[in-house]
Design an enzyme around this catalytic site. Structure first.
Site, PDB file in Angstrom:
ATOM      1  N   TYR A 153     -68.846  51.928  10.299  1.00  0.00           N
ATOM      2  CA  TYR A 153     -67.970  52.982   9.777  1.00  0.00           C
ATOM      3  C   TYR A 153     -68.599  53.689   8.569  1.00  0.00           C
ATOM      4  CZ  TYR A 153     -63.675  55.489   8.765  1.00  0.00           C
ATOM      5  OH  TYR A 153     -62.750  56.496   8.561  1.00  0.00           O
ATOM      6  N   LYS A 166     -67.749  60.135  13.363  1.00  0.00           N
ATOM      7  CA  LYS A 166     -69.212  60.130  13.348  1.00  0.00           C
ATOM      8  C   LYS A 166     -69.880  61.477  13.648  1.00  0.00           C
ATOM      9  CE  LYS A 166     -69.913  56.047  12.150  1.00  0.00           C
ATOM     10  NZ  LYS A 166     -69.550  56.318  10.770  1.00  0.00           N
ATOM     11  N   HIS A 195     -63.397  56.562  -0.689  1.00  0.00           N
ATOM     12  CA  HIS A 195     -62.520  55.592  -0.022  1.00  0.00           C
ATOM     13  C   HIS A 195     -63.284  54.293   0.182  1.00  0.00           C
ATOM     14  CE1 HIS A 195     -59.073  58.155   1.659  1.00  0.00           C
ATOM     15  NE2 HIS A 195     -59.611  58.772   0.626  1.00  0.00           N
ATOM     16  N   PRO A 206     -63.677  61.622  18.127  1.00  0.00           N
ATOM     17  CA  PRO A 206     -63.585  61.590  16.660  1.00  0.00           C
ATOM     18  C   PRO A 206     -63.106  60.264  16.066  1.00  0.00           C
ATOM     19  CG  PRO A 206     -61.849  62.974  17.598  1.00  0.00           C
ATOM     20  CD  PRO A 206     -62.733  62.581  18.726  1.00  0.00           C
ATOM     21  N   TYR A 232     -55.627  53.862  10.926  1.00  0.00           N
ATOM     22  CA  TYR A 232     -55.879  53.982  12.366  1.00  0.00           C
ATOM     23  C   TYR A 232     -54.888  53.047  13.056  1.00  0.00           C
ATOM     24  CZ  TYR A 232     -60.437  56.178  11.328  1.00  0.00           C
ATOM     25  OH  TYR A 232     -61.433  57.017  10.892  1.00  0.00           O
TER      26      TYR A 232
HETATM   27  P1  RFL Z   1     -70.707  73.033  15.404  1.00  0.00           P
HETATM   28  O1  RFL Z   1     -69.875  72.699  14.217  1.00  0.00           O
HETATM   29  O2  RFL Z   1     -70.031  73.139  16.718  1.00  0.00           O
HETATM   30  O3  RFL Z   1     -71.455  74.387  15.094  1.00  0.00           O
HETATM   31  C1  RFL Z   1     -72.154  75.115  16.091  1.00  0.00           C
HETATM   32  C2  RFL Z   1     -72.209  76.567  15.667  1.00  0.00           C
HETATM   33  O4  RFL Z   1     -72.940  77.291  16.655  1.00  0.00           O
HETATM   34  C3  RFL Z   1     -72.260  78.512  16.928  1.00  0.00           C
HETATM   35  N1  RFL Z   1     -72.631  78.946  18.290  1.00  0.00           N
HETATM   36  C4  RFL Z   1     -73.528  79.914  18.534  1.00  0.00           C
HETATM   37  N2  RFL Z   1     -74.222  80.714  17.731  1.00  0.00           N
HETATM   38  C5  RFL Z   1     -75.066  81.616  18.311  1.00  0.00           C
HETATM   39  N3  RFL Z   1     -75.191  81.761  19.657  1.00  0.00           N
HETATM   40  C6  RFL Z   1     -74.501  80.969  20.502  1.00  0.00           C
HETATM   41  N4  RFL Z   1     -74.632  81.112  21.831  1.00  0.00           N
HETATM   42  C7  RFL Z   1     -73.617  80.004  19.951  1.00  0.00           C
HETATM   43  N5  RFL Z   1     -72.781  79.083  20.489  1.00  0.00           N
HETATM   44  C8  RFL Z   1     -72.209  78.446  19.470  1.00  0.00           C
HETATM   45  C9  RFL Z   1     -70.789  78.165  16.754  1.00  0.00           C
HETATM   46  O5  RFL Z   1     -70.016  79.331  16.477  1.00  0.00           O
HETATM   47  C10 RFL Z   1     -70.844  77.214  15.576  1.00  0.00           C
HETATM   48  O6  RFL Z   1     -70.710  77.858  14.341  1.00  0.00           O
HETATM   49  O7  RFL Z   1     -71.893  71.979  15.600  1.00  0.00           O
HETATM   50  P2  RFL Z   1     -72.751  71.148  14.517  1.00  0.00           P
HETATM   51  O8  RFL Z   1     -73.298  72.042  13.446  1.00  0.00           O
HETATM   52  O9  RFL Z   1     -73.669  70.308  15.313  1.00  0.00           O
HETATM   53  O10 RFL Z   1     -71.684  70.220  13.767  1.00  0.00           O
HETATM   54  C11 RFL Z   1     -71.008  69.208  14.450  1.00  0.00           C
HETATM   55  C12 RFL Z   1     -69.637  68.942  13.814  1.00  0.00           C
HETATM   56  O11 RFL Z   1     -68.945  70.164  13.692  1.00  0.00           O
HETATM   57  C13 RFL Z   1     -68.803  67.952  14.642  1.00  0.00           C
HETATM   58  O12 RFL Z   1     -69.612  66.901  15.116  1.00  0.00           O
HETATM   59  C14 RFL Z   1     -67.646  67.328  13.817  1.00  0.00           C
HETATM   60  O13 RFL Z   1     -66.708  68.298  13.453  1.00  0.00           O
HETATM   61  C15 RFL Z   1     -66.963  66.218  14.615  1.00  0.00           C
HETATM   62  N6  RFL Z   1     -65.783  65.644  13.931  1.00  0.00           N
HETATM   63  C16 RFL Z   1     -65.932  64.705  12.916  1.00  0.00           C
HETATM   64  N7  RFL Z   1     -67.156  64.349  12.500  1.00  0.00           N
HETATM   65  C17 RFL Z   1     -67.300  63.469  11.452  1.00  0.00           C
HETATM   66  O14 RFL Z   1     -68.451  63.147  11.106  1.00  0.00           O
HETATM   67  N8  RFL Z   1     -66.222  62.945  10.767  1.00  0.00           N
HETATM   68  C18 RFL Z   1     -64.949  63.260  11.129  1.00  0.00           C
HETATM   69  O15 RFL Z   1     -64.016  62.823  10.461  1.00  0.00           O
HETATM   70  C19 RFL Z   1     -64.759  64.148  12.252  1.00  0.00           C
HETATM   71  N9  RFL Z   1     -63.536  64.519  12.651  1.00  0.00           N
HETATM   72  C20 RFL Z   1     -64.498  66.011  14.330  1.00  0.00           C
HETATM   73  C21 RFL Z   1     -63.379  65.409  13.679  1.00  0.00           C
HETATM   74  C22 RFL Z   1     -64.297  66.945  15.359  1.00  0.00           C
HETATM   75  C23 RFL Z   1     -63.019  67.272  15.738  1.00  0.00           C
HETATM   76  N10 RFL Z   1     -62.864  68.232  16.780  1.00  0.00           N
HETATM   77  C24 RFL Z   1     -62.019  69.345  16.685  1.00  0.00           C
HETATM   78  C25 RFL Z   1     -63.826  68.263  17.856  1.00  0.00           C
HETATM   79  C26 RFL Z   1     -62.088  65.737  14.053  1.00  0.00           C
HETATM   80  C27 RFL Z   1     -61.905  66.636  15.113  1.00  0.00           C
HETATM   81  C28 RFL Z   1     -60.485  66.903  15.524  1.00  0.00           C
HETATM   82  C1  PHB Z   2     -60.053  63.789   9.697  1.00  0.00           C
HETATM   83  O1  PHB Z   2     -59.649  63.642   8.532  1.00  0.00           O
HETATM   84  O2  PHB Z   2     -60.046  64.888  10.255  1.00  0.00           O
HETATM   85  C2  PHB Z   2     -60.553  62.608  10.438  1.00  0.00           C
HETATM   86  C3  PHB Z   2     -60.694  61.392   9.775  1.00  0.00           C
HETATM   87  C4  PHB Z   2     -61.168  60.286  10.469  1.00  0.00           C
HETATM   88  C5  PHB Z   2     -61.469  60.387  11.803  1.00  0.00           C
HETATM   89  C6  PHB Z   2     -61.343  61.600  12.468  1.00  0.00           C
HETATM   90  C7  PHB Z   2     -60.870  62.716  11.772  1.00  0.00           C
HETATM   91  O3  PHB Z   2     -61.894  59.287  12.474  1.00  0.00           O
END
Ligand code: RFL
Ligand code: PHB
Length: 389
Positions: free
Chosen positions: A384, A296, A72, A292, A200
């Protein structure tokens, strides 16, 4: 049993760190609370920075991403029902790639399993101990049996709700936090995305985001109140509200269908300083959370992995500890910039409960300025696509 590095949490950051360490012959074991199936089906991030892709390439897991991911070169922003484009490529000479977090964790699991890496799933009661001493160890239960593994270091990659951060004495850390008074309701639907690029939208009813996973899989979000219940949001109600918030040019072509996933996530900014204690290093969501809006979270988790992996590599392969000692400082310098950017995106695009007409005019003028100022657009674009690491 003994290993060099125990990694608590097998999400994207834990799996990536494990894979990179293994490639350099540094023994490690990942302890993950959930099953593999659970981890790879969590729908989360979708937008990857080029630095993230570089790290995945280094880990040997970029092949599918490079063939199936979508480049993108711009994003669309909208306010007052009017959209304008930020040309990321022209402003920064960089782009972002749309590729789901589910796919990244799948790719990492596949390669780690193929190369006999060590991920232990479905563990319970993980308890890191003696982290401030020379011989730390971790105990855990699996199938009702208690196990103990000795190690040199522990990487806390267990997310915001994990155990790692909680074992640090509270008087040794400082927590910075902002909880936003709204959440995001997200759906995944097997319909073609409404636009080729992400939209957005700032709207009087609240924020909306149009994103995607592929040509027939759309990801949409709308801002909701924290008291909203998922059962109150039928698909019909969701589509109607989304249509109102997106600029008409896009919403006129919106293809609606059945949602295949629907969830509400709260929004917060959170930082734990420092990101280490004794032999424990916190990585990713275990140390910091961003709303989100700036896309990041996952990208920050990957830059933390970069700093920690380099520190551990120098420790084991060159006997130099300088980078490991500077881990928290280096990671936090980048973390705070992403915290600032995500906070800015969130406050500029969302409707706050107490928002007055004055506040709305300030948001509108911020976006109008952005539309007409290359300097302002460059600041947004640079953040971004991702600051360097
Ligand atoms: P995670 O993914 O939470 O993984 C942590 C893992 O640890 C396990 N765990 C344990 N294991 C053993 N013992 C315990 N006591 C434990 N407690 C927990 C869990 O089961 C899990 O498997 O953390 P990590 O690896 O630091 O990764 C972080 C990312 O997952 C997170 O920052 C992103 O998903 C955030 N996020 C986005 N990030 C982006 O860079 N670009 C995006 O477009 C974006 N969109 C989003 C997002 C997060 C969202 N939500 C739901 C919070 C969109 C959404 C809606
Ligand atoms: C997504 O596709 O899940 C997504 C994209 C951009 C964002 C957050 C989530 O800023």
């Amino acid at each position: 049993m003994r290993t060099k590095v125990i990694i608590i949490g097998g999400g994207p950051s834990g799996l990536l760190l494990s894979r990179l360490l293994s490639l350099d012959g540094i023994d490690n074991i990942v302890l993950e609370k959930q099953t593999k199936c659970h981890v790879i089906s969590r729908i989360r991030a979708g937008v990857l920075e080029s630095g993230t892709i570089k790290m995945l390439r280094k880990a040997g897991v970029a092949h599918r991403l490079e063939t199936e991911g979508f480049v993108h070169e711009g994003i669309e922003l909208s306010f007052k029902n009017h959209g304008f484009r930020i040309d990321l490529k022209k402003l920064t000479d960089k782009h972002v790639t749309v590729y789901g977090q589910t796919e990244i964790t799948k790719d990492l699991y596949d390669i780690i399993e193929k190369e006999n890496g060590n991920v232990i799933n479905s563990v319970e009661n993980v308890c890191p101990q003696d982290l401030d001493k020379n011989n730390p160890f971790v105990t855990y239960n699996k199938n009702g049996v208690e196990h103990k593994i000795k190690c040199d270091f522990v990487a806390g990659c267990d997310g915001y709700h994990g155990i790692s951060r909680k074992v640090i004495p509270q008087n040794l850390i400082q927590i910075y936090e902002r909880v936003y008074p709204f959440g995001w309701l997200g759906i995944l639907s097997e319909t073609p995305p409404v636009s080729d690029e992400l939209i957005y939208a700032n709207h009087g009813n609240g924020f909306a985001l149009a994103s995607m996973r592929n040509k027939n899989l759309s990801r949409y979000y709308i801002q909701t109140s924290l008291s909203d219940k998922i059962e109150n949001w039928t698909d019909k109600k969701f589509w109607e509200e989304l249509k109102k918030r997106l600029p008409t040019k896009a919403s006129d072509t919106l293809v609606m269908g059945k949602s295949i996933e629907k969830s509400i996530a709260p929004l917060r900014s959170f930082v734990c300083e420092p990101m280490c204690w004794g032999k424990l290093f916190l990585v990713g969501d275990a140390a910091h959370i961003v709303p989100p809006t700036g896309a990041k979270g996952l990208n920050l988790a990957v830059s933390d992995v970069y700093y920690l992996y380099n520190g551990l590599k120098k420790h084991y392969l060159s006997n130099i500890d300088e980078d490991l000692n500077l881990y928290s400082q280096k990671a936090l310098s980048r973390v705070w910039k992403a915290i600032r950017f995500s906070w800015w995106m969130t406050t500029t695009f969302h409707r706050f409960p107490e928002q007055s007409d004055f506040d709305q005019c300030i948001q509108d003028s911020e976006l109008e300025y952005l539309e007409n100022s290359v300097a302002s657009q460059t600041v947004l674009a640079e953040n971004y696509v991702g600051l360097p690491f």
